[in-house]
Design an enzyme around this catalytic site. Structure first.
Site, PDB file in Angstrom:
ATOM      1  N   ARG A  15       0.834  -1.198   0.000  1.00 12.32           N
ATOM      2  CA  ARG A  15       0.000   0.000   0.000  1.00 12.32           C
ATOM      3  C   ARG A  15       0.873   1.255   0.000  1.00 12.32           C
ATOM      4  O   ARG A  15       2.078   1.194   0.224  1.00 12.32           O
ATOM      5  CB  ARG A  15      -0.911   0.012   1.238  1.00 12.32           C
ATOM      6  CG  ARG A  15      -1.990  -1.046   1.230  1.00 12.32           C
ATOM      7  CD  ARG A  15      -2.712  -1.129   2.577  1.00 12.32           C
ATOM      8  NE  ARG A  15      -1.871  -1.714   3.608  1.00 12.32           N
ATOM      9  CZ  ARG A  15      -2.259  -1.905   4.878  1.00 12.32           C
ATOM     10  NH1 ARG A  15      -3.457  -1.520   5.267  1.00 12.32           N
ATOM     11  NH2 ARG A  15      -1.436  -2.460   5.758  1.00 12.32           N
ATOM     12  N   LYS A  75       1.854   2.068   7.379  1.00  8.60           N
ATOM     13  CA  LYS A  75       2.276   1.295   8.545  1.00  8.60           C
ATOM     14  C   LYS A  75       3.283   2.077   9.374  1.00  8.60           C
ATOM     15  O   LYS A  75       3.895   3.041   8.924  1.00  8.60           O
ATOM     16  CB  LYS A  75       2.887  -0.038   8.107  1.00  8.60           C
ATOM     17  CG  LYS A  75       1.892  -0.977   7.455  1.00  8.60           C
ATOM     18  CD  LYS A  75       0.730  -1.342   8.381  1.00  8.60           C
ATOM     19  CE  LYS A  75       1.157  -2.253   9.519  1.00  8.60           C
ATOM     20  NZ  LYS A  75       0.017  -2.612  10.397  1.00  8.60           N
ATOM     21  N   TYR A  94      -0.756   4.319  10.881  1.00 10.66           N
ATOM     22  CA  TYR A  94      -1.055   3.297  11.887  1.00 10.66           C
ATOM     23  C   TYR A  94       0.208   3.056  12.712  1.00 10.66           C
ATOM     24  O   TYR A  94       1.281   2.839  12.144  1.00 10.66           O
ATOM     25  CB  TYR A  94      -1.475   1.977  11.223  1.00 10.66           C
ATOM     26  CG  TYR A  94      -2.828   2.009  10.556  1.00 10.66           C
ATOM     27  CD1 TYR A  94      -3.991   2.160  11.303  1.00 10.66           C
ATOM     28  CD2 TYR A  94      -2.947   1.860   9.180  1.00 10.66           C
ATOM     29  CE1 TYR A  94      -5.239   2.184  10.691  1.00 10.66           C
ATOM     30  CE2 TYR A  94      -4.190   1.870   8.554  1.00 10.66           C
ATOM     31  CZ  TYR A  94      -5.333   2.035   9.324  1.00 10.66           C
ATOM     32  OH  TYR A  94      -6.563   2.055   8.716  1.00 10.66           O
ATOM     33  N   HIS A  96      -0.032   1.291  16.358  1.00  8.83           N
ATOM     34  CA  HIS A  96      -0.212   0.105  17.214  1.00  8.83           C
ATOM     35  C   HIS A  96       0.930  -0.003  18.235  1.00  8.83           C
ATOM     36  O   HIS A  96       1.581  -1.039  18.358  1.00  8.83           O
ATOM     37  CB  HIS A  96      -0.298  -1.158  16.358  1.00  8.83           C
ATOM     38  CG  HIS A  96      -1.422  -1.147  15.364  1.00  8.83           C
ATOM     39  ND1 HIS A  96      -2.741  -1.270  15.742  1.00  8.83           N
ATOM     40  CD2 HIS A  96      -1.429  -1.015  14.014  1.00  8.83           C
ATOM     41  CE1 HIS A  96      -3.510  -1.233  14.663  1.00  8.83           C
ATOM     42  NE2 HIS A  96      -2.749  -1.050  13.607  1.00  8.83           N
ATOM     43  N   GLU A 118      -5.365   4.462  14.235  1.00 10.78           N
ATOM     44  CA  GLU A 118      -6.229   3.496  14.921  1.00 10.78           C
ATOM     45  C   GLU A 118      -6.877   4.030  16.188  1.00 10.78           C
ATOM     46  O   GLU A 118      -7.797   3.399  16.727  1.00 10.78           O
ATOM     47  CB  GLU A 118      -5.464   2.203  15.238  1.00 10.78           C
ATOM     48  CG  GLU A 118      -4.414   2.311  16.333  1.00 10.78           C
ATOM     49  CD  GLU A 118      -3.044   2.768  15.827  1.00 10.78           C
ATOM     50  OE1 GLU A 118      -2.091   2.695  16.619  1.00 10.78           O
ATOM     51  OE2 GLU A 118      -2.949   3.190  14.653  1.00 10.78           O
ATOM     52  N   ASP A 270      -1.925  -7.108  15.066  1.00 10.35           N
ATOM     53  CA  ASP A 270      -1.372  -5.754  15.133  1.00 10.35           C
ATOM     54  C   ASP A 270      -1.380  -5.208  16.559  1.00 10.35           C
ATOM     55  O   ASP A 270      -0.580  -4.334  16.900  1.00 10.35           O
ATOM     56  CB  ASP A 270      -2.189  -4.798  14.248  1.00 10.35           C
ATOM     57  CG  ASP A 270      -1.612  -4.694  12.845  1.00 10.35           C
ATOM     58  OD1 ASP A 270      -0.429  -5.022  12.672  1.00 10.35           O
ATOM     59  OD2 ASP A 270      -2.339  -4.295  11.932  1.00 10.35           O
TER      60      ASP A 270
END
Length: 368
Positions: A15, A75, A94, A96, A118, A270
């Site tokens: 992505r 990411k 993101y 996490h 998130e 994740d």
């Protein structure tokens, strides 16, 4: 503002942080956008598509990080990127954090502003930037579970739908949120008998009314889950505690209750995973076996369908990213409480309580 879109370097992460259509909006708002060479190529967006809407292509990831005031990506940064992140730089992606201490420490030390997709949360507790990827991951979880159920892939050798005269497979979905609902719909659409669990009775009532007739709801308790395990073929773990580590719903001893070749798909990986025996895998090596049970725990499931995923992600993130660029992160977060909830680490301070708690770090409320 100067916006940087680097190429993702996590294993098989295809992505990209923004489509050309999204970049066009930034340019229209008067911002400068710098895209790393071939960053969008694996998602179906060549460099020419970005230059056509006014982006500047830079040859290396180092140059993108150096010029950008805000980094927009998919990411979390991984180890080679840590040294590129600088004090005061805004990272919108993101993260996490709760399952990755090394990343947390690196971002604290960097002095950057880390705004996590998130944990951007509306007043009704909806997670608008997690939803699109959760929908993709849920659908893919059911597809991948069915794929690895094949004997040649280590599974029981069952066709998920069955055939006339042969029963379909049984799928257990743990968690009735966006991922769980998407997984249940996809599994049901393939013809499986599906049971979905949750701890919210109103949510179970809603799912019971809205999902196909071959989806059954079950209140989530350890006893109820244990009773299901001897007869299930696929278990999809989709529980989420926003910003915090996922709880273990399948423990090591529970594997003994399942038949060899049962497939576990841990979409919560994740956030640390909801199966005790889970550890993150990659698209190049997606599965492993524990006690005869096949585990699929790829940490970036939507990366396998990057064209769809990138467009869905940009659709969700664009208005928030534009607000950050137009107003600066301080005013944008002051104006929008949902965006403020996305702030996890600000210039060396942990501003998201669940992250501070899991690592026993000092916590400073974002209001301060």
């Amino acid at each position: 503002m100067k916006i940087g879109i680097p190429k993702e370097i996590k294993n098989n992460e295809n992505r990209v942080g923004m489509t050309p259509a999204g970049v066009a909006e930034f340019v229209r708002h008067g911002h400068e956008v710098y895209v790393q060479h071939t960053a969008g190529e694996n998602s179906g967006f060549p460099d020419e598509a970005y230059t056509a809407v006014g982006a500047v292509i830079l040859p290396t990831i180092e140059e993108v990080y150096e010029v950008a005031e805000m980094i927009v990506k998919v990411k979390e940064p991984i180890a080679p990127e840590y040294k590129l992140v600088r004090k005061g730089q805004l990272l919108f992606t993101y993260f996490h954090f709760a399952c990755e201490r090394e990343l947390t420490d690196a971002m604290i030390q960097s002095g950057a502003v880390c705004l996590a997709y998130e944990t951007v949360q509306l007043d009704n507790r909806a997670l608008p930037l997690l939803i699109p990827m959760s929908e993709v991951a849920g659908r893919m979880a059911a597809i991948n579970g069915a794929y690895y159920l094949q004997k040649t892939k280590g599974g029981k050798g069952k066709l998920v739908s069955g055939v006339p005269g042969v029963s379909p497979t049984r799928v257990l979905v743990l968690g009735g949120g966006t991922v769980g609902e998407a997984a249940a719909r996809m599994a049901a659409g393939m013809g499986a008998e599906v049971t979905i669990t949750d701890i919210s009775l109103p949510r179970l009532k809603q799912l019971s009314a809205e999902l196909p007739v071959n989806v059954h709801t079950l209140y989530s308790t350890e006893h109820n889950i244990r009773e299901q395990l001897p007869s299930v073929d696929i278990v999809i773990g989709s529980v989420l505690v926003p910003g915090a580590k996922a709880p273990y719903l399948i423990t090591r001893d529970m594997l003994r209750l399942m038949q060899p070749g049962t497939v576990l798909v841990d979409v919560a990986i994740d956030q640390g995973g909801c199966f005790e025996t889970s550890h993150p895998t990659t698209h190049s090596e997606p599965v492993y076996e524990v006690d005869g049970i096949l585990h699929y725990a790829v940490a970036n499931i939507p990366g396998a369908v990057p064209n769809t995923s990138t467009m869905a992600l940009t659709n969700a993130t664009l208005r928030y990213a534009l607000a950050l660029a137009d107003k600066g992160w301080r005013k944008a977060c002051k104006d929008d409480p949902a965006l403020a909830r996305g702030l996890n680490i600000v210039e060396g301070k942990v501003t998201f309580k669940a992250v501070a708690d899991v690592f026993n770090l000092p916590y400073e409320p974002v209001e301060l």
